[in-house]
Design an enzyme around this catalytic site. Structure first.
Site, PDB file in Angstrom:
ATOM      1  CE  LYS A  11      -4.007  -2.055   2.240  1.00 12.33           C
ATOM      2  NZ  LYS A  11      -4.951  -1.431   2.639  1.00 12.33           N
ATOM      3  CG  PHE A  59     -13.817   0.641   6.611  1.00 10.34           C
ATOM      4  CD1 PHE A  59     -13.061   0.133   5.284  1.00 10.34           C
ATOM      5  CD2 PHE A  59     -14.435  -0.389   7.359  1.00 10.34           C
ATOM      6  CE1 PHE A  59     -13.490  -1.085   5.341  1.00 10.34           C
ATOM      7  CE2 PHE A  59     -14.585  -1.825   7.108  1.00 10.34           C
ATOM      8  CZ  PHE A  59     -14.288  -1.836   5.737  1.00 10.34           C
ATOM      9  NE  ARG A  87      -6.489 -13.545   5.614  1.00  9.20           N
ATOM     10  CZ  ARG A  87      -6.284 -12.530   5.171  1.00  9.20           C
ATOM     11  NH1 ARG A  87      -6.242 -11.644   4.027  1.00  9.20           N
ATOM     12  NH2 ARG A  87      -6.952 -11.614   6.602  1.00  9.20           N
ATOM     13  CB  THR A  93      -6.891  -5.568   9.921  1.00  8.35           C
ATOM     14  OG1 THR A  93      -6.912  -6.887   8.985  1.00  8.35           O
ATOM     15  CG2 THR A  93      -7.070  -4.558   8.700  1.00  8.35           C
ATOM     16  NE  ARG A 104      -2.065  -5.757   7.154  1.00 13.07           N
ATOM     17  CZ  ARG A 104      -2.586  -6.820   7.033  1.00 13.07           C
ATOM     18  NH1 ARG A 104      -3.479  -7.758   7.204  1.00 13.07           N
ATOM     19  NH2 ARG A 104      -3.622  -5.980   5.749  1.00 13.07           N
ATOM     20  CG  ASN A 114      -3.621  -2.907   6.715  1.00  9.97           C
ATOM     21  OD1 ASN A 114      -3.806  -1.878   5.819  1.00  9.97           O
ATOM     22  ND2 ASN A 114      -4.291  -3.087   7.505  1.00  9.97           N
ATOM     23  CG  HIS A 117      -5.325  -6.414   0.191  1.00  9.47           C
ATOM     24  ND1 HIS A 117      -6.602  -6.100   0.519  1.00  9.47           N
ATOM     25  CD2 HIS A 117      -5.176  -7.231  -1.347  1.00  9.47           C
ATOM     26  CE1 HIS A 117      -7.607  -6.880  -0.705  1.00  9.47           C
ATOM     27  NE2 HIS A 117      -6.403  -7.364  -0.930  1.00  9.47           N
TER      28      HIS A 117
END
Length: 141
Positions: A11, A59, A87, A93, A104, A114, A117
């Site tokens: 991100k 959000f 994951r 998250t 993260r 964070n 994705h």
């Protein structure tokens, strides 16, 4: 366990921190292969379409605003159990709840910014991969 493909997005916050290479190294060190990748600036329309599943969530606007705030690095990862492996590498998250040593925990600032994705299931992985990469641009190796 079978060979799977999953979408990973680094991100805008992590791209701005110049940690793309460190994040990719974690995927590769865990046995995942990058089989398609590119740096791109998401348009608002693309971000809204990609995250349409969250359209009614409070959000949604902030998420879209964040995802268009700078370039993202999108990639397809392939490997044994790639979806769950990705994951696990990402962590929770909320980076405050992410296990030490996860992406993260190490690179994210907040539940919004964070760092990464990742697809959450085989069905969503197929849709998300196709959103960014036509099959002709994916190269298993």
């Amino acid at each position: 366990m079978s060979v799977e493909r999953t979408l990973s997005i680094i991100k805008p916050d992590a791209v701005a921190k110049n940690v793309i290479g460190q994040i990719i190294a974690r995927f590769e060190n865990a046995g995942l292969k990058v089989i398609a990748a590119r740096l791109q600036q998401l348009s608002r329309a693309d971000a809204e379409r990609f995250y349409a599943v969250h359209k009614e969530r409070p959000f949604f606007k902030d998420l879209v605003d964040f995802m268009v705030s700078g370039p993202v690095f999108v990639q397809v990862l392939e490997g044994e159990g790639a979806i769950q492996k990705n994951r696990d590498l990402m962590g929770a998250t909320d980076p405050k709840k992410a296990a030490p040593g996860t992406i993260r925990a190490d690179f994210a600032d907040s539940i919004d910014a964070n760092a990464v994705h990742g697809s959450d299931a085989a069905e969503t992985a197929a849709v998300e991969v196709a959103f960014f990469f036509p099959e002709i641009n994916i190269h298993s190796r």
